[in-house]
Scaffold this active site. Sequence first.
Site, PDB file in Angstrom:
ATOM      1  N   LEU A 199       2.654   7.013  -4.369  1.00 53.27           N
ATOM      2  CA  LEU A 199       3.716   7.628  -4.950  1.00 53.27           C
ATOM      3  C   LEU A 199       3.453   9.003  -5.830  1.00 53.27           C
ATOM      4  O   LEU A 199       4.484   9.819  -5.827  1.00 53.27           O
ATOM      5  CB  LEU A 199       4.221   6.682  -6.013  1.00 53.27           C
ATOM      6  CG  LEU A 199       4.912   5.683  -5.689  1.00 53.27           C
ATOM      7  CD1 LEU A 199       5.361   4.720  -6.829  1.00 53.27           C
ATOM      8  CD2 LEU A 199       6.340   5.927  -4.849  1.00 53.27           C
ATOM      9  N   ARG A 200       2.408   9.571  -5.709  1.00 52.39           N
ATOM     10  CA  ARG A 200       1.673  10.676  -6.386  1.00 52.39           C
ATOM     11  C   ARG A 200       2.288  10.677  -7.799  1.00 52.39           C
ATOM     12  O   ARG A 200       2.405   9.578  -8.313  1.00 52.39           O
ATOM     13  CB  ARG A 200       2.347  12.034  -5.377  1.00 52.39           C
ATOM     14  CG  ARG A 200       2.334  11.905  -4.085  1.00 52.39           C
ATOM     15  CD  ARG A 200       0.853  11.846  -3.538  1.00 52.39           C
ATOM     16  NE  ARG A 200       0.583  11.923  -2.077  1.00 52.39           N
ATOM     17  CZ  ARG A 200      -0.191  11.632  -1.286  1.00 52.39           C
ATOM     18  NH1 ARG A 200      -1.103  10.825  -1.793  1.00 52.39           N
ATOM     19  NH2 ARG A 200      -0.249  11.735   0.010  1.00 52.39           N
ATOM     20  N   ASP A 204       1.412   2.632   3.421  1.00 55.04           N
ATOM     21  CA  ASP A 204       0.483   3.723   3.580  1.00 55.04           C
ATOM     22  C   ASP A 204       1.415   5.217   3.357  1.00 55.04           C
ATOM     23  O   ASP A 204       0.914   6.087   4.011  1.00 55.04           O
ATOM     24  CB  ASP A 204      -0.486   4.015   4.489  1.00 55.04           C
ATOM     25  CG  ASP A 204      -1.659   4.830   4.132  1.00 55.04           C
ATOM     26  OD1 ASP A 204      -1.576   5.253   2.926  1.00 55.04           O
ATOM     27  OD2 ASP A 204      -2.486   5.130   4.919  1.00 55.04           O
ATOM     28  N   ALA A 246      -3.985  14.512   5.488  1.00 54.91           N
ATOM     29  CA  ALA A 246      -3.377  13.476   6.375  1.00 54.91           C
ATOM     30  C   ALA A 246      -2.597  12.693   5.607  1.00 54.91           C
ATOM     31  O   ALA A 246      -2.359  12.499   4.528  1.00 54.91           O
ATOM     32  CB  ALA A 246      -4.950  12.634   6.321  1.00 54.91           C
ATOM     33  N   HIS A 288       0.757  -1.248  -0.094  1.00 55.56           N
ATOM     34  CA  HIS A 288      -0.109  -0.250   0.102  1.00 55.56           C
ATOM     35  C   HIS A 288       0.874   1.033   0.050  1.00 55.56           C
ATOM     36  O   HIS A 288       1.463   1.589   1.114  1.00 55.56           O
ATOM     37  CB  HIS A 288      -1.015  -0.160   1.249  1.00 55.56           C
ATOM     38  CG  HIS A 288      -1.816   1.117   1.217  1.00 55.56           C
ATOM     39  ND1 HIS A 288      -3.288   1.089   1.809  1.00 55.56           N
ATOM     40  CD2 HIS A 288      -1.557   2.394   1.171  1.00 55.56           C
ATOM     41  CE1 HIS A 288      -3.850   2.182   1.566  1.00 55.56           C
ATOM     42  NE2 HIS A 288      -2.755   3.027   1.202  1.00 55.56           N
ATOM     43  N   LYS A 342      -9.408  -0.220  -5.667  1.00 57.31           N
ATOM     44  CA  LYS A 342      -9.389   0.393  -4.770  1.00 57.31           C
ATOM     45  C   LYS A 342     -10.901   1.104  -4.117  1.00 57.31           C
ATOM     46  O   LYS A 342     -11.199   1.894  -4.963  1.00 57.31           O
ATOM     47  CB  LYS A 342      -8.432   1.475  -4.683  1.00 57.31           C
ATOM     48  CG  LYS A 342      -8.203   2.311  -3.367  1.00 57.31           C
ATOM     49  CD  LYS A 342      -7.729   1.547  -2.151  1.00 57.31           C
ATOM     50  CE  LYS A 342      -8.053   2.190  -0.786  1.00 57.31           C
ATOM     51  NZ  LYS A 342      -6.615   2.693   0.059  1.00 57.31           N
TER      52      LYS A 342
HETATM   53  O1  DOR Z   1      -3.434   9.622   5.696  1.00 55.73           O
HETATM   54  C1  DOR Z   1      -3.682   9.237   4.709  1.00 55.73           C
HETATM   55  N1  DOR Z   1      -3.155   9.786   3.393  1.00 55.73           N
HETATM   56  N2  DOR Z   1      -4.525   8.207   4.553  1.00 55.73           N
HETATM   57  C2  DOR Z   1      -5.152   7.980   3.430  1.00 55.73           C
HETATM   58  O2  DOR Z   1      -6.169   7.148   3.000  1.00 55.73           O
HETATM   59  C3  DOR Z   1      -4.714   8.826   2.018  1.00 55.73           C
HETATM   60  C4  DOR Z   1      -3.228   9.310   2.209  1.00 55.73           C
HETATM   61  C5  DOR Z   1      -3.056  10.275   1.239  1.00 55.73           C
HETATM   62  O3  DOR Z   1      -3.325   9.943  -0.113  1.00 55.73           O
HETATM   63  O4  DOR Z   1      -2.417  11.336   1.707  1.00 55.73           O
HETATM   64 ZN    ZN Z   2      -3.422   4.947   1.786  1.00 52.10          ZN
END
Ligand code: DOR
Ligand code: ZN
Length: 346
Positions: free
Chosen positions: A16-17, A247, A263, A13, A99
């Site tokens: 990478l943007r 993540d 986040a 999971h 997803k």
């Molecule tokens: O903290 C998070 N950042 N949780 C997510 O589900 C997405 C991720 C993000 O893409 O920045």
């Molecule tokens: Zn994520």
Amino acid sequence: MPQITIAKPDDWHLHLRDGEMLKAVLPHSTRWAGRAIIMPNLVPPVVTAADAAAYRDRILDALPGQDNFTPLMMLYLTEQTEPNDVVAAAQAGIITGVKLYPAGATTNSASGVRDMDKVMPVLSAMAEAGIPLMVHGEVVDQEIDIFDREAVFIERVLHPLREKLPELRITFEHITTSQAVEYVRASEANLGATITPHHLVINRNAILAGGIKPHYYCLPVAKRETHRQALLEAALSGDRRFFLGTDSAPHTEPNKLQACGCAGIFNAPNTIEILAQIFDDAGKLSLLEGFVSRHGPNWYGLPVSDETIILEKQPQAVTFESEIMTGEGPVAVFDPMLDIFWKILS
Ligand code: DOR
Ligand code: ZN
């Protein structure tokens, strides 16, 4: 100095943007991961097989020359996703899974799913074709406390879905609660879960005690200590249904440090070292390889890597850079607030 050699890990999971951010963060993952499941929550999201193939090419173009790395692509499920497109993309080897973001649950999830009934035809086709569903497991209802959103998701969404489609293979991603651990343990088949390094290390005090610390804010948000203990127990148990998904989710400092900050925790630079320390501290170093390198491929029906990495325990705590620079601005690296003695040698 103590050393261990393990099969090369994978990250099940990873965010990478794109563009400059992709170029800057990718080497931090390819340093240790042979494969990664690449999250599709770009702006706009990766919704078609053509989007996924083009994104995979951009990742491969950004790869540091010496690193051998396979990005495993996902489609972002929307209420408009066509069952045939998903099956065709999987059969063509373009995607590894799909997803599910409940709309509004997290970063760039606005195009996600509001009404599960609308995606049942896609999910049935996936169940039939053996295509896994990766799930961001949180409800978004405003009346549900943010710390309860994962547990309520199990009751209201995940369990009913599994009753309707027991053949659908589901990865419950970045689990954060004892309820999730218990739910996965109680399942008989077709349910696995990823766990992040940060949810093994921090509880919600890291975000809120002694000042507000945006660098520890991610979604699902870290819960109280009893939940962290349950996650640790799951990761350290050797149970093959639990495996690493970092993540790792980079956001620039200006985007983290504001009144409504993003986040996400960027942990790719120190994930394996942190996990080695956690497993070592628990006297379970022999189970590290399962969690980071074996359970994931087993779950996705892929071979375990035939490459290896060597970890060595240093006499002094190792240090990590506190931030990396990207073409979009600085990104802070996860600070686990504990001494790490392990280092990757090769
Ligand atoms: O903290 C998070 N950042 N949780 C997510 O589900 C997405 C991720 C993000 O893409 O920045
Ligand atoms: Zn994520």
